[in-house]
Scaffold this active site. Structure first.
Site: not given
Ligand code: GLU
Length: 378
Positions: A63, A75, A141-142, A214, A333
């Site tokens: 992103t 986007y 971020t994913d 995340k 457990e």
């Molecule tokens: N799904 C995309 C990625 O991980 C956009 C999410 C992001 O960067 O926050 O590159």
């Protein structure tokens, strides 16, 4: 009017000593009140550094390099190149000399073993280059936590390695990429950031690769370390770490040379869980299975029996949890000793998967050694 520094009292020996001891805003004052923190501060008392450190920015997409589509919420990730990212943040030039290189141009949902290897080999080379003082990696971020964890387990490093991304694409009113990139470069350029684990820097927060996750689908404060908290903060005034750097406790593996890495599947536990997904994973050739178990890494009797059978056939079974916080402990457990299972401890399923892949790639099948790697005991 607020003044950043109290003026020095009359220059007498006693006055100067009293000032140095009592003022909370002197560097010595800070080290008195916060003996365990290390910091790099912007301070008018320190002369400006003439030679700015050279920071290498490696771009991979995400992103932070995206483009708003104009429909208000949509986007596309990974649309802009590194030079575009850097030119959007002129303040970077105040912190460092910047060099930019592209490693990939993807949304991080498409991160692959081949790109992970390429990135790690590239960073390993840069570690030997005395002109580069720190590395920043822009990333979606994913799956950022997986890449950070992978790098932290394959690169023996001294220089700061900082991962950064954005939750809001360029073009949004609330785009967070520029501020995050500036903060990431500040951390990478800070001498206090040396000898630290691979870090994630987002939204004023510095997190270590082992524990960062995340935690929110859309919030700019998405990365958190729910078990241990952040390792530091960064803002306009300073880069501050809460504790001094410590030697890495994790085992460092050779970067895998063949891809894809050994197959390790994650299986998510739920109500009415049966044996089918486990049997399917074994049929597809999984060398390891990570159970994203309920609670303390548990699952239904039927699924548990299928896991025992797989373990008896040589598949490495790691019990992790679908719960975001806490540890999965041995023999609570579920009888790990009897069933030949591994407990993931504080690693979430996606990080447990990377660690098991590295162990298997290293031909490690001894369960005691594997458990020690998860428990960070060498
Ligand atoms: N799904 C995309 C990625 O991980 C956009 C999410 C992001 O960067 O926050 O590159």
């Amino acid at each position: 009017m607020l003044r950043p520094f109290t003026p020095l009292p009359k220059i007498t020996l006693i006055g100067t000593l009293a000032y140095l001891c009592l003022s909370p805003l002197t560097v010595s004052g800070f080290s008195k009140t916060l003996p365990h923190s290390t910091t790099t501060m912007a301070s008018p008392m320190q002369p400006a550094e003439k030679n700015k450190p050279m920071i290498l920015i490696l771009t991979t997409g995400g992103t932070i390099a995206g483009q708003a589509s104009g429909n208000g919420i949509g986007y596309t990730a990974a649309k802009q190149d590194g030079n575009h990212l850097v030119s959007a943040v002129p303040a970077l030039q105040n912190e460092a000399e910047i060099k930019v290189e592209s490693v990939s141009q993807i949304g991080s949902q498409d991160m692959s073993d081949a790109i992970l290897s390429k990135l790690a080999k590239h960073i390993q080379k840069v570690e030997q280059d005395p002109t580069i003082k720190g590395i920043v990696i822009t990333h979606g971020t994913d799956t950022m936590e997986e890449t950070a964890f992978f790098l932290n387990n394959v690169i023996r490093h001294e220089k700061p390695i900082v991962m950064v991304g954005a939750m809001r694409a360029p073009g949004y009113v609330s785009a967070d990429g520029p501020a995050n990139l500036l903060q990431a470069v500040k951390v990478a350029a800070s001498p206090a950031a040396m000898h630290r684990p691979v870090m994630i820097v987002m939204n004023d927060t510095i997190l270590d690769a082992h524990s960062a996750q995340k935690m929110n689908t859309t919030s700019v404060q998405t990365f958190q370390s729910p078990n241990s908290g952040p390792i530091g903060i960064v803002n306009e005034a300073q880069v501050r770490f809460f504790h001094p750097a410590q030697p890495a406790m994790n085992r460092i593996f050779a970067i895998p040379t063949t891809t894809p890495f050994p197959r390790v599947d994650i299986i998510y536990s739920h109500v009415q869980m049966d044996a089918a997904p486990i049997e399917d994973a074994v049929k597809r050739g999984a060398k390891g299975i990570i159970l994203a178990g309920v609670g303390n890494g548990n699952t239904s009797s039927e699924a548990l029996n299928a896991l025992k059978k797989a373990a008896n056939n040589g598949v490495i079974i790691v019990r992790a949890s679908r719960v975001a916080t806490g540890f999965v402990d041995r023999n609570v457990e579920v009888d790990d000793d009897k069933n030949h299972f591994i407990a993931a401890e504080d690693l979430n399923p996606q990080k447990a998967r990377i660690l098991l892949q590295l162990l298997l790639n290293n031909k490690e099948t001894n369960l005691i050694h594997i458990q020690k790697a998860f428990s960070k005991i060498d």
